[in-house]
Design an enzyme around this catalytic site. Sequence first.
Site, mmCIF file in Angstrom:
data_model
loop_
_atom_site.group_PDB
_atom_site.id
_atom_site.type_symbol
_atom_site.label_atom_id
_atom_site.label_comp_id
_atom_site.label_asym_id
_atom_site.label_seq_id
_atom_site.Cartn_x
_atom_site.Cartn_y
_atom_site.Cartn_z
ATOM 1 N N CYS A 74 1.313 -4.759 15.465
ATOM 2 C CA CYS A 74 2.645 -4.994 14.886
ATOM 3 C C CYS A 74 3.647 -5.538 15.899
ATOM 4 O O CYS A 74 4.490 -6.363 15.554
ATOM 5 C CB CYS A 74 3.177 -3.725 14.233
ATOM 6 N N CYS B 94 -0.518 4.842 17.577
ATOM 7 C CA CYS B 94 0.609 4.948 16.656
ATOM 8 C C CYS B 94 0.332 6.010 15.596
ATOM 9 O O CYS B 94 1.184 6.837 15.282
ATOM 10 C CB CYS B 94 0.882 3.595 16.009
ATOM 11 N N ASP C 144 0.821 -1.214 0.000
ATOM 12 C CA ASP C 144 0.000 0.000 0.000
ATOM 13 C C ASP C 144 0.857 1.268 0.000
ATOM 14 O O ASP C 144 0.628 2.182 -0.798
ATOM 15 C CB ASP C 144 -0.936 0.005 1.207
ATOM 16 N N SER C 145 1.818 1.335 0.878
ATOM 17 C CA SER C 145 2.639 2.544 0.939
ATOM 18 C C SER C 145 3.550 2.657 -0.283
ATOM 19 O O SER C 145 3.882 3.763 -0.720
ATOM 20 C CB SER C 145 3.465 2.574 2.226
#
Length: 358
Positions: A202, A106, A17-18
């Site tokens: 994560c 985050c 995605d990034s």
Amino acid sequence: MTDEKKKVMVAMSGGVDSSVTAYLLQQEGFDIVGVTMKLYTNDDIDFVKDKTCCSLDDVEDAKSVAARLGALHYTLNMTEDFREDVMDKFVRSYRLGATPNPCIDCNRYIKFAKLLKKAIELKMDYIATGHYARIEKCADRYLLKKAFDESKDQSYVLYSLTQEELGRTLFPLGKYHKTEVREIAEENGFINAKKHDSQDICFVPDGNYSAFIEKYTGEKFPQGDFVDKSGKKLGTHKGIIRYTIGQRRGLGLALPQSMYVCEKDVKNNRVVLGFNEDLFSKEVSVGDIVLSACDSLEKPEHLCAKIRYNQKEQPATVIQTDKDKLKIIFDEPQRAVTKGQAAVIYDGDTVIGGGTIL
């Protein structure tokens, strides 16, 4: 666009995605710089490849894509900030009997606040991430909106973005579907085109939150009583951090009928069990609120709200009771409202704001 290219700092996690975010912005004519935030080392967690993000392996994937795009790439060491603002807060919340959403913290404290600060220091015009959401400007206000692909929409975990952050953030994936994003990555030969999406939290890639907390703190959380709503003992639990509201499985009790975790009494180290009907409530109190679509709610508004990520938003009356608090009264009772999770308010596809369930 003017002759001088606008500069964008793209947060590149190493995922597809990034990576496609960086590509799309470059195609639009932006001058992109990739950054990967180092949030922890593999030794800090029980590392499980393919289930986490932001690991050392992911940094190499991000560098590979940046190189393919001819873009600069930097790694930012944010391990101390992440530990203080996300991991420590996660542990504190569990100690208090809450079930937090560290992805929201985050985003709030690391991926936007601190990343934008760094971008401004480096004279960048924008930051960008691979989140599935949209930002639109309406009059003098920036509005956070749902992604076109509602199955991937991430507006829930972005509710805390401020007007300054929304005004300097780009979400190019908001108008794409995930299948289209993977196709773009494959067409451009990105190393991560078929990479699995990260799952769970994560820094707890195996989903065993209690084991992480005990390893992180070096403590063992003591056994205590399972009790019913009248206080009658039903058995012994294995540590209060191992349970969450609405849980039925894994209690280790032989009961005549199904019972569920309804409350965590931290003061007395008790887990209160009840029946399914005991899990429903119409009113929810919310604190630490952020309103992005308006400065405040001047009067009760009939909107929609959701109290967990994978829930369809539900009709409700929302009342701002204080500068920092809301009361949500749902049209229909909601199951397993959980302290520490986020309640996010919507008007159609626009995020009005949200906060933490008290």
